[in-house]
Design a protein around this motif. Structure first.
Motif, mmCIF file in Angstrom:
data_model
loop_
_atom_site.group_PDB
_atom_site.id
_atom_site.type_symbol
_atom_site.label_atom_id
_atom_site.label_comp_id
_atom_site.label_asym_id
_atom_site.label_seq_id
_atom_site.Cartn_x
_atom_site.Cartn_y
_atom_site.Cartn_z
ATOM 1 N N PRO A 23 0.831 -1.209 0.000
ATOM 2 C CA PRO A 23 0.000 0.000 0.000
ATOM 3 C C PRO A 23 0.864 1.258 0.000
ATOM 4 O O PRO A 23 1.891 1.322 0.669
ATOM 5 C CB PRO A 23 -0.792 -0.106 1.307
ATOM 6 N N THR A 24 0.428 2.232 -0.747
ATOM 7 C CA THR A 24 1.101 3.528 -0.775
ATOM 8 C C THR A 24 0.551 4.391 0.354
ATOM 9 O O THR A 24 -0.441 4.034 1.009
ATOM 10 C CB THR A 24 0.853 4.246 -2.115
ATOM 11 N N GLU A 25 1.187 5.537 0.543
ATOM 12 C CA GLU A 25 0.695 6.469 1.559
ATOM 13 C C GLU A 25 -0.752 6.880 1.251
ATOM 14 O O GLU A 25 -1.578 6.989 2.156
ATOM 15 C CB GLU A 25 1.610 7.698 1.614
ATOM 16 N N GLN A 26 -1.070 7.057 -0.036
ATOM 17 C CA GLN A 26 -2.438 7.417 -0.434
ATOM 18 C C GLN A 26 -3.412 6.280 -0.117
ATOM 19 O O GLN A 26 -4.550 6.537 0.292
ATOM 20 C CB GLN A 26 -2.501 7.763 -1.924
ATOM 21 N N ILE A 28 -3.135 4.156 2.331
ATOM 22 C CA ILE A 28 -3.298 4.150 3.787
ATOM 23 C C ILE A 28 -4.248 5.263 4.211
ATOM 24 O O ILE A 28 -5.154 5.050 5.024
ATOM 25 C CB ILE A 28 -1.929 4.270 4.480
ATOM 26 N N LEU A 29 -4.059 6.444 3.644
ATOM 27 C CA LEU A 29 -4.954 7.565 3.971
ATOM 28 C C LEU A 29 -6.379 7.279 3.511
ATOM 29 O O LEU A 29 -7.342 7.613 4.219
ATOM 30 C CB LEU A 29 -4.427 8.854 3.341
ATOM 31 N N ALA A 30 -6.526 6.631 2.363
ATOM 32 C CA ALA A 30 -7.861 6.266 1.880
ATOM 33 C C ALA A 30 -8.515 5.268 2.833
ATOM 34 O O ALA A 30 -9.723 5.361 3.102
ATOM 35 C CB ALA A 30 -7.778 5.681 0.473
ATOM 36 N N ALA A 31 -7.743 4.332 3.361
ATOM 37 C CA ALA A 31 -8.289 3.362 4.318
ATOM 38 C C ALA A 31 -8.766 4.076 5.582
ATOM 39 O O ALA A 31 -9.834 3.754 6.128
ATOM 40 C CB ALA A 31 -7.240 2.304 4.660
ATOM 41 N N LEU A 32 -7.999 5.048 6.056
ATOM 42 C CA LEU A 32 -8.411 5.813 7.240
ATOM 43 C C LEU A 32 -9.665 6.628 6.951
ATOM 44 O O LEU A 32 -10.542 6.751 7.815
ATOM 45 C CB LEU A 32 -7.272 6.723 7.706
ATOM 46 N N ASP A 61 0.660 11.232 11.334
ATOM 47 C CA ASP A 61 1.925 11.837 11.752
ATOM 48 C C ASP A 61 3.103 10.902 11.515
ATOM 49 O O ASP A 61 4.229 11.348 11.295
ATOM 50 C CB ASP A 61 1.875 12.225 13.228
ATOM 51 N N THR A 62 2.854 9.611 11.555
ATOM 52 C CA THR A 62 3.915 8.616 11.407
ATOM 53 C C THR A 62 4.251 8.350 9.944
ATOM 54 O O THR A 62 5.413 8.056 9.618
ATOM 55 C CB THR A 62 3.505 7.293 12.099
ATOM 56 N N LEU A 63 3.282 8.438 9.065
ATOM 57 C CA LEU A 63 3.496 8.074 7.656
ATOM 58 C C LEU A 63 4.735 8.704 7.023
ATOM 59 O O LEU A 63 5.513 7.999 6.380
ATOM 60 C CB LEU A 63 2.253 8.395 6.825
ATOM 61 N N PRO A 64 4.964 10.008 7.171
ATOM 62 C CA PRO A 64 6.157 10.583 6.525
ATOM 63 C C PRO A 64 7.468 10.054 7.112
ATOM 64 O O PRO A 64 8.515 10.210 6.522
ATOM 65 C CB PRO A 64 6.031 12.087 6.791
ATOM 66 N N VAL A 79 1.959 -0.261 11.277
ATOM 67 C CA VAL A 79 1.268 0.987 10.924
ATOM 68 C C VAL A 79 0.332 0.746 9.746
ATOM 69 O O VAL A 79 -0.846 1.118 9.775
ATOM 70 C CB VAL A 79 2.277 2.117 10.604
ATOM 71 N N VAL A 80 0.854 0.107 8.703
ATOM 72 C CA VAL A 80 0.058 -0.161 7.504
ATOM 73 C C VAL A 80 -1.109 -1.089 7.838
ATOM 74 O O VAL A 80 -2.258 -0.834 7.455
ATOM 75 C CB VAL A 80 0.939 -0.759 6.386
ATOM 76 N N ALA A 81 -0.842 -2.157 8.570
ATOM 77 C CA ALA A 81 -1.890 -3.128 8.905
ATOM 78 C C ALA A 81 -2.953 -2.513 9.813
ATOM 79 O O ALA A 81 -4.139 -2.825 9.686
ATOM 80 C CB ALA A 81 -1.278 -4.361 9.555
ATOM 81 N N THR A 82 -2.544 -1.629 10.710
ATOM 82 C CA THR A 82 -3.523 -0.977 11.583
ATOM 83 C C THR A 82 -4.484 -0.140 10.755
ATOM 84 O O THR A 82 -5.705 -0.202 10.953
ATOM 85 C CB THR A 82 -2.818 -0.115 12.642
ATOM 86 N N ALA A 83 -3.955 0.630 9.821
ATOM 87 C CA ALA A 83 -4.801 1.505 8.999
ATOM 88 C C ALA A 83 -5.677 0.730 8.033
ATOM 89 O O ALA A 83 -6.840 1.083 7.821
ATOM 90 C CB ALA A 83 -3.936 2.494 8.226
#
Length: 168
Positions: A23-26, A28-32, A61-64, A79-83
């Motif tokens: 998963p990309t940062e986008q 992960i943000l989409a999942a949130l 805050d952690t993603l970057p 982090v990825v699995a939590t999101a």
């Protein structure tokens, strides 16, 4: 190349599993964002919403800083699995239940489904806080090391006297 080797190559290509990209940062943000939409649509209680938003803020805050944790590290994976998995699954499981039943009927000893969810969210929040601290630790240690370098290079030999003296 003979017919037999061509068939063997075709068969090998068909047997290789297709591995999805991480998963990309986008993503992960989409999942949130999907979890937030679940909270709104499911009319989640404020006690749940506030905890989920705290977890989402920490993940944001952690993603970057995930690269500070090392590629493929257990913390990065968490982090990825939590999101994308743990948080949506916990919230979704609770929201699929009838609200009155979930909030009043014990399902685990004396705990209601709401209490079970709160425990899960607290655990996820504490874990994300620890990972955020770990992700920042490298930069903080570099700052301390730089301060020690500056002190050794320019500071007085016997401590950290920060007073301004008269010009010599």
């Amino acid at each position: 190349m003979g017919l037999r080797s061509w068939f063997r190559r075709q068969q090998d290509e068909e047997e290789r599993p297709v591995i999805p990209a991480p998963p990309t940062e986008q993503d992960i943000l989409a999942a949130l964002n999907r979890v937030n939409a679940m909270l709104v649509e499911g009319n989640a209680p404020p006690v749940v919403t506030s905890r989920v938003r705290r977890i989402a803020r920490t993940i944001n805050d952690t993603l970057p800083r995930l690269r500070n944790l090392g590629a493929g590290s257990a913390d990065s994976y968490s982090v990825v699995a939590t999101a994308t998995d743990y948080l949506p699954e916990a919230v979704g499981g609770y929201l699929r239940l009838p609200r009155d039943w979930a909030d009043t009927r014990p399902v685990d000893g004396y705990k209601t489904s709401l209490m079970v969810l709160i425990d899960q969210l607290e655990l996820l929040a504490a874990t994300m806080d620890k990972i955020f601290d770990a992700a920042n630790r490298a930069d903080a240690q570099a700052l301390v090391a730089h301060g020690m370098f500056l002190q050794a290079k320019f500071g007085p030999p016997s401590g950290t006297d920060m007073t301004l003296g008269s010009p010599s």
